[in-house]
Scaffold this motif. Structure first.
Motif, PDB file in Angstrom:
ATOM      1  N   HIS A  63      13.634  47.081  22.675  1.00  0.00           N
ATOM      2  CA  HIS A  63      12.690  46.028  22.302  1.00  0.00           C
ATOM      3  C   HIS A  63      13.457  44.841  21.731  1.00  0.00           C
ATOM      4  CE1 HIS A  63      10.409  49.823  22.145  1.00  0.00           C
ATOM      5  NE2 HIS A  63       9.424  49.094  22.630  1.00  0.00           N
ATOM      6  N   GLN A  64      12.868  43.672  21.838  1.00  0.00           N
ATOM      7  CA  GLN A  64      13.527  42.463  21.370  1.00  0.00           C
ATOM      8  C   GLN A  64      13.610  42.388  19.849  1.00  0.00           C
ATOM      9  OE1 GLN A  64      15.023  39.935  23.345  1.00  0.00           O
ATOM     10  NE2 GLN A  64      14.783  41.605  24.814  1.00  0.00           N
ATOM     11  N   ALA A  65      12.631  42.976  19.161  1.00  0.00           N
ATOM     12  CA  ALA A  65      12.582  42.860  17.708  1.00  0.00           C
ATOM     13  C   ALA A  65      11.783  44.029  17.126  1.00  0.00           C
ATOM     14  CB  ALA A  65      11.931  41.533  17.308  1.00  0.00           C
ATOM     15  N   PRO A  66      11.915  44.279  15.806  1.00  0.00           N
ATOM     16  CA  PRO A  66      11.184  45.377  15.176  1.00  0.00           C
ATOM     17  C   PRO A  66       9.666  45.351  15.397  1.00  0.00           C
ATOM     18  CG  PRO A  66      12.932  44.653  13.723  1.00  0.00           C
ATOM     19  CD  PRO A  66      12.910  43.683  14.872  1.00  0.00           C
ATOM     20  N   PRO A  67       8.999  44.188  15.334  1.00  0.00           N
ATOM     21  CA  PRO A  67       7.545  44.208  15.551  1.00  0.00           C
ATOM     22  C   PRO A  67       7.151  44.802  16.904  1.00  0.00           C
ATOM     23  CG  PRO A  67       8.185  42.138  14.547  1.00  0.00           C
ATOM     24  CD  PRO A  67       9.459  42.840  14.927  1.00  0.00           C
ATOM     25  N   ALA A  68       7.947  44.543  17.944  1.00  0.00           N
ATOM     26  CA  ALA A  68       7.644  45.093  19.269  1.00  0.00           C
ATOM     27  C   ALA A  68       7.835  46.608  19.276  1.00  0.00           C
ATOM     28  CB  ALA A  68       8.537  44.445  20.324  1.00  0.00           C
ATOM     29  N   LEU A  69       8.831  47.095  18.543  1.00  0.00           N
ATOM     30  CA  LEU A  69       9.048  48.541  18.436  1.00  0.00           C
ATOM     31  C   LEU A  69       7.884  49.198  17.702  1.00  0.00           C
ATOM     32  CD1 LEU A  69      10.515  51.225  18.481  1.00  0.00           C
ATOM     33  CD2 LEU A  69      12.045  50.381  16.692  1.00  0.00           C
ATOM     34  N   ILE A  70       7.412  48.564  16.658  1.00  0.00           N
ATOM     35  CA  ILE A  70       6.279  49.098  15.904  1.00  0.00           C
ATOM     36  C   ILE A  70       5.040  49.193  16.799  1.00  0.00           C
ATOM     37  CG2 ILE A  70       4.652  48.578  14.033  1.00  0.00           C
ATOM     38  CD1 ILE A  70       7.064  47.456  12.462  1.00  0.00           C
ATOM     39  N   LYS A  71       4.812  48.178  17.623  1.00  0.00           N
ATOM     40  CA  LYS A  71       3.675  48.206  18.551  1.00  0.00           C
ATOM     41  C   LYS A  71       3.815  49.344  19.554  1.00  0.00           C
ATOM     42  CE  LYS A  71       2.383  43.306  18.327  1.00  0.00           C
ATOM     43  NZ  LYS A  71       2.267  42.027  19.083  1.00  0.00           N
ATOM     44  N   CYS A  72       5.038  49.610  19.990  1.00  0.00           N
ATOM     45  CA  CYS A  72       5.293  50.704  20.927  1.00  0.00           C
ATOM     46  C   CYS A  72       4.913  52.043  20.299  1.00  0.00           C
ATOM     47  CB  CYS A  72       6.764  50.709  21.341  1.00  0.00           C
ATOM     48  SG  CYS A  72       7.192  51.909  22.625  1.00  0.00           S
ATOM     49  N   LEU A  73       5.260  52.218  19.030  1.00  0.00           N
ATOM     50  CA  LEU A  73       4.913  53.446  18.316  1.00  0.00           C
ATOM     51  C   LEU A  73       3.401  53.560  18.144  1.00  0.00           C
ATOM     52  CD1 LEU A  73       7.702  53.325  15.585  1.00  0.00           C
ATOM     53  CD2 LEU A  73       7.520  55.056  17.371  1.00  0.00           C
ATOM     54  N   GLN A  74       2.789  52.458  17.752  1.00  0.00           N
ATOM     55  CA  GLN A  74       1.342  52.481  17.515  1.00  0.00           C
ATOM     56  C   GLN A  74       0.563  52.765  18.792  1.00  0.00           C
ATOM     57  OE1 GLN A  74       1.027  48.550  15.736  1.00  0.00           O
ATOM     58  NE2 GLN A  74       0.862  49.420  13.670  1.00  0.00           N
ATOM     59  N   ALA A  75       1.086  52.296  19.933  1.00  0.00           N
ATOM     60  CA  ALA A  75       0.410  52.499  21.217  1.00  0.00           C
ATOM     61  C   ALA A  75       0.682  53.867  21.811  1.00  0.00           C
ATOM     62  CB  ALA A  75       0.834  51.412  22.201  1.00  0.00           C
ATOM     63  N   GLY A  76       1.589  54.632  21.176  1.00  0.00           N
ATOM     64  CA  GLY A  76       1.938  55.942  21.690  1.00  0.00           C
ATOM     65  C   GLY A  76       2.864  55.888  22.886  1.00  0.00           C
ATOM     66  N   GLU A  77       3.531  54.734  23.080  1.00  0.00           N
ATOM     67  CA  GLU A  77       4.451  54.580  24.202  1.00  0.00           C
ATOM     68  C   GLU A  77       5.889  54.915  23.816  1.00  0.00           C
ATOM     69  OE1 GLU A  77       3.712  50.585  25.410  1.00  0.00           O
ATOM     70  OE2 GLU A  77       1.724  51.047  26.226  1.00  0.00           O
ATOM     71  N   CYS A  78       6.129  55.084  22.524  1.00  0.00           N
ATOM     72  CA  CYS A  78       7.400  55.593  22.001  1.00  0.00           C
ATOM     73  C   CYS A  78       7.059  56.793  21.122  1.00  0.00           C
ATOM     74  CB  CYS A  78       8.127  54.548  21.162  1.00  0.00           C
ATOM     75  SG  CYS A  78       8.754  53.124  22.067  1.00  0.00           S
ATOM     76  N   ASP A  79       7.856  57.839  21.203  1.00  0.00           N
ATOM     77  CA  ASP A  79       7.617  59.014  20.355  1.00  0.00           C
ATOM     78  C   ASP A  79       8.149  58.796  18.944  1.00  0.00           C
ATOM     79  OD1 ASP A  79       6.463  60.650  22.484  1.00  0.00           O
ATOM     80  OD2 ASP A  79       8.494  60.655  23.325  1.00  0.00           O
ATOM     81  N   VAL A  80       9.322  58.218  18.860  1.00  0.00           N
ATOM     82  CA  VAL A  80       9.934  57.865  17.573  1.00  0.00           C
ATOM     83  C   VAL A  80      10.692  56.559  17.762  1.00  0.00           C
ATOM     84  CG1 VAL A  80      10.172  60.264  16.795  1.00  0.00           C
ATOM     85  CG2 VAL A  80      12.053  59.171  18.028  1.00  0.00           C
ATOM     86  N   GLY A  81      11.069  55.939  16.650  1.00  0.00           N
ATOM     87  CA  GLY A  81      11.858  54.715  16.728  1.00  0.00           C
ATOM     88  C   GLY A  81      12.809  54.633  15.548  1.00  0.00           C
ATOM     89  N   PHE A  82      13.962  54.040  15.768  1.00  0.00           N
ATOM     90  CA  PHE A  82      14.941  53.878  14.689  1.00  0.00           C
ATOM     91  C   PHE A  82      14.742  52.494  14.079  1.00  0.00           C
ATOM     92  CE2 PHE A  82      16.561  57.505  16.782  1.00  0.00           C
ATOM     93  CZ  PHE A  82      17.353  58.182  15.867  1.00  0.00           C
ATOM     94  N   LEU A  83      14.395  52.493  12.788  1.00  0.00           N
ATOM     95  CA  LEU A  83      13.918  51.266  12.160  1.00  0.00           C
ATOM     96  C   LEU A  83      14.324  51.214  10.700  1.00  0.00           C
ATOM     97  CD1 LEU A  83      11.986  48.875  12.991  1.00  0.00           C
ATOM     98  CD2 LEU A  83      10.123  50.250  12.049  1.00  0.00           C
ATOM     99  N   GLY A  84      14.887  50.083  10.277  1.00  0.00           N
ATOM    100  CA  GLY A  84      15.194  49.903   8.866  1.00  0.00           C
ATOM    101  C   GLY A  84      13.911  49.926   8.048  1.00  0.00           C
ATOM    102  N   TYR A  85      13.996  50.542   6.873  1.00  0.00           N
ATOM    103  CA  TYR A  85      12.794  50.659   6.041  1.00  0.00           C
ATOM    104  C   TYR A  85      12.473  49.335   5.356  1.00  0.00           C
ATOM    105  CZ  TYR A  85       9.507  52.086   2.467  1.00  0.00           C
ATOM    106  OH  TYR A  85       8.388  52.181   1.682  1.00  0.00           O
ATOM    107  N   ARG A  86      11.211  48.946   5.426  1.00  0.00           N
ATOM    108  CA  ARG A  86      10.666  47.833   4.658  1.00  0.00           C
ATOM    109  C   ARG A  86       9.298  48.270   4.161  1.00  0.00           C
ATOM    110  NH1 ARG A  86      14.957  46.777   5.964  1.00  0.00           N
ATOM    111  NH2 ARG A  86      15.887  44.924   6.886  1.00  0.00           N
ATOM    112  N   PRO A  87       8.938  47.954   2.922  1.00  0.00           N
ATOM    113  CA  PRO A  87       7.604  48.316   2.425  1.00  0.00           C
ATOM    114  C   PRO A  87       6.482  47.824   3.336  1.00  0.00           C
ATOM    115  CG  PRO A  87       8.986  47.622   0.612  1.00  0.00           C
ATOM    116  CD  PRO A  87       9.764  47.348   1.871  1.00  0.00           C
ATOM    117  N   ALA A  88       6.635  46.608   3.879  1.00  0.00           N
ATOM    118  CA  ALA A  88       5.595  46.061   4.762  1.00  0.00           C
ATOM    119  C   ALA A  88       5.472  46.887   6.042  1.00  0.00           C
ATOM    120  CB  ALA A  88       5.905  44.609   5.100  1.00  0.00           C
ATOM    121  N   ARG A  89       6.601  47.359   6.569  1.00  0.00           N
ATOM    122  CA  ARG A  89       6.573  48.161   7.794  1.00  0.00           C
ATOM    123  C   ARG A  89       5.935  49.527   7.542  1.00  0.00           C
ATOM    124  NH1 ARG A  89      12.818  46.989   9.745  1.00  0.00           N
ATOM    125  NH2 ARG A  89      12.533  44.784  10.257  1.00  0.00           N
TER     126      ARG A  89
END
Length: 281
Positions: free
Chosen positions: A90-116
């Protein structure tokens, strides 16, 4: 007679290994926490830039930067589930988050942020990138607290996580913000800054360009990396967290760091808080 006994012992050992392997595979297949992934035959792992590079001709995704550490960990997780690994870029973290929310990714590697964390859940942190200082030759700054004094100028990269962490703790020093790391380093090298605040990996490289400079051992914060999942998957989150703890204790994560030459990246302590947190080493 002795030969026959040895042969029987070898056959029995082979039988036990095969049986154990079969049992392990059956247990994975029957584990309801990953049953859908086993049925699909693949683990879809989301990455985001700059964790990867993609071959323009073949479309193949390879780890880049921290991704060179992440991809072997992702492969170990796929192996544990018993399926093949499929990397999804994905181009950026928001796109990865959308992939997870849509069930199109099983897991994702993502730096922790309270907002995320409001959008996805995180398993136990696996690696940590400390935030610290590069100081010039003959600097009197030995620990991060030494840099927080009136008159001290600290070069930072605008809007970076390491800068946000510093904003919460500085009381006396002045931050001089610039757009890119090269500009921050130039401020230090030219004497227009007394320290450069950054994640440890890049300033270890910059230190080579300024003889006599030092990267502090202690940290003022850290970027905590975790495996993110879709909200509401508590059982799967527990499964992934158990994998992370196993990967830490077995040395899988440290070996991934070493193999990638990940200077400055460390295995996240099991008791560390997620987010940009102060602390030592």
């Amino acid at each position: 007679m002795t030969m026959n006994k040895s042969r029987r012992a070898l056959l029995m050992a082979a039988f036990v290994l095969v049986a154990a392997s079969t049992t392990s595979a059956a247990q994975q297949a029957s584990d309801p926490r990953v049953a859908d992934i086993v049925r699909a035959g693949k683990l879809r792992v989301g990455l985001h830039l700059p964790q990867f590079v993609q071959d323009p001709k073949t479309g193949e995704i390879r780890g880049h930067g921290t991704g060179t550490v992440i991809v072997p960990i992702a492969q170990a997780l796929a192996d544990r589930v018993g399926v093949k690994l499929e990397l999804v870029g994905h181009q950026a973290p928001p796109a990865l988050i959308k992939c997870l929310q849509a069930g199109e990714c099983d897991v994702g590697f993502l730096g922790y942020r309270p907002a995320r964390a409001k959008s996805v859940d995180y398993a136990t942190p696996h690696i940590m990138v400390p935030f610290t200082y590069l100081v010039p030759p003959k600097s009197s700054i030995r620990v991060p607290a030494d840099a927080d004094k009136p008159g001290i100028r600290i070069a930072v990269v605008r809007n970076h996580a390491s800068t946000h962490a510093l904003e919460h703790i500085l009381k006396h020093a002045t931050m001089v913000d610039v757009a890119i790391p090269d500009e921050a380093f130039e401020l230090l090298r030219s004497g227009k800054a007394d320290a450069y605040a950054s994640p440890r990996p890049p300033i270890l490289e910059y230190a080579k360009q300024l003889p006599g400079s030092r990267v502090l051992d202690d940290r003022y914060g850290a970027n905590i990396q975790g495996i993110a999942l879709k909200k509401g998957q508590a059982e799967r989150r527990a499964y992934v967290s158990a994998f992370v703890e196993w990967a830490k204790s077995s040395g899988v994560i440290q070996k991934s760091i070493d193999a990638a030459g990940g200077r400055g990246i460390v295995v996240a302590p099991s008791d560390i808080l997620t987010g940009s947190v102060p602390g030592r080493h």
